[in-house]
Scaffold this active site. Structure first.
Site, short mmCIF file in Angstrom:
data_model
loop_
_atom_site.label_atom_id
_atom_site.label_comp_id
_atom_site.label_asym_id
_atom_site.label_seq_id
_atom_site.Cartn_x
_atom_site.Cartn_y
_atom_site.Cartn_z
N ASP A 198 61.04 52.10 50.82
CA ASP A 198 60.54 51.31 49.69
C ASP A 198 59.20 50.67 50.01
O ASP A 198 59.13 49.73 50.80
CB ASP A 198 61.59 50.24 49.36
N SER A 221 58.69 46.64 49.27
CA SER A 221 59.30 45.57 50.05
C SER A 221 58.88 45.75 51.51
O SER A 221 58.19 46.72 51.84
CB SER A 221 60.83 45.59 49.90
N ASN A 260 61.11 44.45 54.46
CA ASN A 260 62.16 44.22 55.46
C ASN A 260 63.02 45.47 55.63
O ASN A 260 63.12 46.30 54.73
CB ASN A 260 63.06 43.06 55.03
N TRP A 314 67.02 46.44 56.52
CA TRP A 314 68.36 45.90 56.66
C TRP A 314 69.40 47.00 56.46
O TRP A 314 69.15 48.00 55.79
CB TRP A 314 68.62 44.75 55.68
N TYR A 325 68.33 39.31 44.66
CA TYR A 325 68.31 40.42 43.71
C TYR A 325 68.70 39.90 42.34
O TYR A 325 69.16 38.77 42.20
CB TYR A 325 69.27 41.53 44.14
N ASP A 364 54.84 51.84 44.13
CA ASP A 364 56.17 51.43 44.57
C ASP A 364 57.12 52.63 44.58
O ASP A 364 57.57 53.08 43.54
CB ASP A 364 56.70 50.33 43.64
N THR A 374 60.95 52.36 42.95
CA THR A 374 61.33 52.40 41.54
C THR A 374 60.94 53.74 40.95
O THR A 374 59.97 54.37 41.37
CB THR A 374 60.64 51.28 40.72
#
Length: 395
Positions: free
Chosen positions: A99, A102, A104, A106, A144, A284, A287
């Site tokens: 992505d 963003s 991070n 995880w 979110y 992005d 999406t």
């Protein structure tokens, strides 16, 4: 905050990593989704997630490489693209959403509650099974639209292809919100944005690759296929670009801000008429949609002859799609056109009928989000080292 998409149940695959000689690409086989048609609910979920992701945003050619890694991407219904990584020693495999919206990384934790369906539906990271696990101690939480994903930070080895990133800080998710991640084909997220937008200002994975001299060029690039039933959904290349995946040369523009992949958008034409000028845009990969400011959103969908719904969707007559105009994005003085088959999405209605939806969704801000509808048509190079982004027609 991140953009997420609802997917049908995924198939389990075994991802193998093996040493390669310098200069070779790593192509990892991925699972596929045989069914092409996404449901109307899935499209709505994608829109909701997109709005949640950007509700805090302010109104603000490399053709060779000596080393690198290629992630072959899984395309699920043209809604998301995911690929494998491993974390720990020995490596624990995860299918991840890559992505650029963003920053991070995880994955679900083995300590996640048994009542949390999202955790139980995916592979979970077991820190006690890794000899290179280092506890961090800090908590993390990412908001979110449907809740907050939370857990603890840790450090461990992250492997993508033959690239082994040492001591990478990542999130171990112990609480995942509602049904957001239950039916996704990815277990977690690899954020490819800049540290400025990362929770706790954690160094992003690709920045670690660059700092540890794992790639010759601090560049990664996406090639996304747009056939939702395509077994091989494309590839993500770390370390440069693959000139066989695009035609002509890349058009680069400098980033406006090194947080999101934000750049100047010169203008937008529709049917030969200029309908917008001097906007900002964000590329992005997280999406599938094209998010437009209110004025352009209304103009474009009205000129397309769309019928508005109470859910901010625009329905179009599927039999009239071929008559719709090309929509051109002007970037760096070059024209990047989208045809109707690019920006019209077919979806399965609740009653089983097929409907056609506009990919242009509303963004209550004065900037654009160019998601996979655009990136799937145009090969995109994300040049971290030179703070620029490049586009060329995908092969």
């Amino acid at each position: 905050m991140h953009c997420l998409h609802w997917l049908w149940l995924s198939l389990l695959v075994l991802c193998l990593f093996w040493p390669q000689s310098p200069g070779q690409l790593i192509r990892i086989p991925m699972q596929f989704q045989a069914s092409f048609m996404a449901s109307r609910r899935q499209h709505r979920a994608g829109r909701s997630s997109l709005l949640a992701k950007y509700n805090v945003v302010g109104g603000q050619e490399i053709t060779s490489r000596n080393s690198g890694a290629t992630e072959t991407l899984d395309n699920r219904l043209n809604l998301e693209y995911a690929g494998p990584i491993s974390i720990g020693s020995p490596g624990q495999p995860f299918n991840m959403l890559f992505d650029t919206g963003s920053a991070n990384i995880w994955v679900p934790s083995a300590d996640c509650s048994s009542k949390n369906l999202a955790c139980q539906h995916h592979h979970r990271y077991n820190s006690s099974a890794s000899s290179t696990f280092v506890p961090d101690g800090r908590r993390f939480a990412i908001a979110y639209g449907t809740g907050s994903l939370s857990g603890r930070l840790a450090r461990d080895t992250v492997t993508i292809g033959q690239l082994v990133v040492q001591n990478q800080t990542f999130g171990m998710a112990m609480h995942e919100p509602g049904s957001t991640f239950v039916d996704t084909n990815f277990a977690g997220i690899v954020g490819l944005g800049f540290r400025a937008i990362a929770e706790e200002k954690i160094k992003p994975l690709f920045e670690s690759m660059c700092d540890q001299n794992l790639v010759d060029q601090c560049v990664f690039s996406f090639y996304l296929k747009r056939n939702g039933s395509e077994r091989m959904g494309g590839e993500l290349l770390f370390g440069g670009v693959d000139a066989t995946k695009f035609s002509g040369s890349l058009t680069y523009v400098p980033l406006t801000h090194a947080g999101y992949w934000q750049f100047p958008l010169d203008g937008i034409e529709m049917g030969g008429t200029l309908i917008s000028q001097h906007r900002q845009a964000i590329a992005d990969t997280g999406t599938s949609l094209l998010a437009a400011p209110p004025r352009e959103y209304l103009i474009i969908n009205t000129l397309l002859g769309g019928l508005p719904t109470t859910n901010n969707e625009y329905l179009l007559n599927c039999s009239e799609i071929d008559k719709l105009p090309e929509i051109v994005f002007i970037i760096g003085g070059k024209r990047f056109g989208l045809q109707p088959q690019d920006y019209i999405m077919r979806a399965m209605n609740d009653d089983g009928s097929v409907i056609c939806l506009s990919a242009f969704t509303l963004m209550e801000a004065e900037f654009w989000i160019l998601g996979d509808v655009f990136i799937g048509r145009y090969y995109t190079a994300f040049d971290v080292g030179h703070r620029r982004i490049g586009f060329a027609p995908a092969a």
